[in-house]
Scaffold this motif. Structure first.
Motif, PDB file in Angstrom:
ATOM      1  N   GLU A 149       0.688  -1.153   0.087  1.00  0.00           N
ATOM      2  CA  GLU A 149      -0.020  -0.068  -0.124  1.00  0.00           C
ATOM      3  C   GLU A 149       1.101   1.208   0.037  1.00  0.00           C
ATOM      4  O   GLU A 149       0.242   2.539  -0.051  1.00  0.00           O
ATOM      5  CB  GLU A 149      -0.913  -0.015   1.281  1.00  0.00           C
ATOM      6  N   ASP A 196       0.193   3.708  -2.851  1.00  0.00           N
ATOM      7  CA  ASP A 196      -1.139   4.565  -2.647  1.00  0.00           C
ATOM      8  C   ASP A 196      -0.877   5.282  -1.510  1.00  0.00           C
ATOM      9  O   ASP A 196      -2.056   6.504  -1.700  1.00  0.00           O
ATOM     10  CB  ASP A 196      -2.156   3.411  -2.336  1.00  0.00           C
ATOM     11  N   TYR A 248      -4.316   3.714   6.639  1.00  0.00           N
ATOM     12  CA  TYR A 248      -2.887   3.413   6.168  1.00  0.00           C
ATOM     13  C   TYR A 248      -1.985   2.865   7.496  1.00  0.00           C
ATOM     14  O   TYR A 248      -1.019   1.917   7.518  1.00  0.00           O
ATOM     15  CB  TYR A 248      -2.050   4.091   5.375  1.00  0.00           C
TER      16      TYR A 248
END
Length: 391
Positions: free
Chosen positions: A338, A341, A383
């Motif tokens: 991730e 992103d 996140y």
């Protein structure tokens, strides 16, 4: 600075004396090593450095750290961070040819090729890769790692290194991609497993036997493997075998920096310095340029794009990054899958960020004055889970 100048002047006279003693009048390869950060202390690094220089008169080791009692050339700095900056300065000014250090963060796209001595038959084997990250996408990273391993092996004098792919998730996709590149003209010397069914997908037996010259894997698996190969005789707290985690390799990356673990013992320190010297002698930078040119001519970039087409289609929104800033603050704890992103989420919220990889995992790099703001955004978006993520 006065002490450093004296050391450099002393080096000239020492080189003259060494040349008269050994009969070797060529320029010696200079390898820097930072001495802060070892779990076994500065003395551990210094002893390994002294062994490396003593056993090979073509090497000059430059210690970068606190003043110590040693005949080696020394560049004195006060902190670990100062040591990294001085190491980079010496490399960029070509005052040293390569460097060895610990806990160094490479940019995404650069990862390290380790070198081990396998227990089954005593063969040396390169593990591509062991720290850093070639790409946030696993299969793409492993395909890139293959090229990095080939470059390193060639720089170490293996003209046509054999290549095997460790049987981890994505191995078959990696094999398919590499065979497409091979078909397009970048020839890869695939090896065969020692198991009866053969093939270039490697088993644990092939690891122990050192079947390929270059073993391809993802970085996290490679990191575990090199730790085991380095310290399986000591219980893990002291790495006594092998050559360390190796040089950071990547397209257009122009520094030859090799990584040690904080647990690396004296023998591994000495071997890592020798590894760095031999890479410089083998002209690893030029070999990297040549190999990247050849593999790109064989459609390397197109093959990589094809691997991540579905992923990229899912994240097709174009986000323009805000104005670039100095990024010296680091945020950890974000999953590698991730990471990119997360960068885009910060960009979307007008916070400039870059992705990176330290020895302990992926990191986001932001301006120090915007760390708290960035953490709040990342926490809100899921996140990270808390605010204890500042490195």
């Amino acid at each position: 600075m006065d002490n450093n100048v004296k050391n450099m002047v002393g080096k000239v006279f020492k080189d003259m004396a060494d040349a008269l003693e050994t009969g070797q009048f060529g320029e010696r390869v200079r390898v820097g090593i930072t001495t802060f950060g070892s779990e076994h202390g500065v003395e551990n690094i210094v002893k390994g450095a002294e062994i490396a220089q003593k056993r090979d008169s073509s090497i000059e080791v430059v210690l970068i750290g606190p003043k110590v009692d040693s005949q080696l050339t020394q560049v004195v700095v006060g902190t670990e961070e100062e040591g990294y900056k001085k190491m980079e300065e010496l490399l960029d000014n070509k005052e040293i040819d390569s460097a060895v250090t610990m806990h160094y963060s490479f940019p995404i796209g650069v990862s390290t090729v380790g070198r081990v001595l396998t227990p089954g038959k005593g063969r040396e084997m390169f593990i591509a890769t062991t720290t850093g990250t070639s790409s946030p996408h696993r299969v793409e990273a492993m395909v890139m790692n293959s090229i990095y391993g080939i470059i390193t092996a060639k720089a170490m004098g293996i003209e046509n290194p054999t290549v095997g792919i460790l049987n981890v998730d994505g191995a078959v996709q990696v094999e398919r991609a590499l065979k497409e590149i091979d078909k397009n003209g970048y020839k890869i010397n695939f090896t065969n497993s020692l198991r009866a069914d053969g093939g270039s997908i490697m088993r644990g037996n092939d690891l122990l036997g050192g079947v390929p010259d270059v073993m391809i894997t993802d970085t996290l698996t490679g990191n575990i493997l090199i730790k085991m190969f380095s310290s399986y005789t000591t219980g893990g707290s002291y790495e006594s075998l092998g050559y360390g985690y190796g040089p950071g390799i990547g397209e257009d990356y122009d520094r030859t920096i090799l990584i040690l673990s904080r647990a690396s013992g004296i023998p591994v320190v000495a071997n890592a310095i020798s590894y760095g010297a031999n890479l410089a002698k083998g002209n690893v930078k030029e070999i990297a340029k040549e190999e990247f040119k050849k593999v790109n001519n064989a459609g390397f970039k197109e093959v990589l794009k094809g691997l991540n087409k579905e992923k990229k289609d899912e994240n097709s929104e174009e986000i323009t990054p805000p104005e670039k800033e100095i990024v010296t603050g680091t945020i950890s704890g974000i999953d590698i899958m991730e990471l990119e992103d997360a960068v885009k989420v910060l960009w979307k919220n007008k916070v400039y960020a870059e992705s990176g990889m330290g020895c302990t995992g992926p990191v986001l790099l932001v301006n120090e004055n915007k760390i708290e703001e960035a953490i709040k955004i990342l926490s809100k978006e899921g996140y990270i889970s808390n605010e204890s993520n500042i490195c």
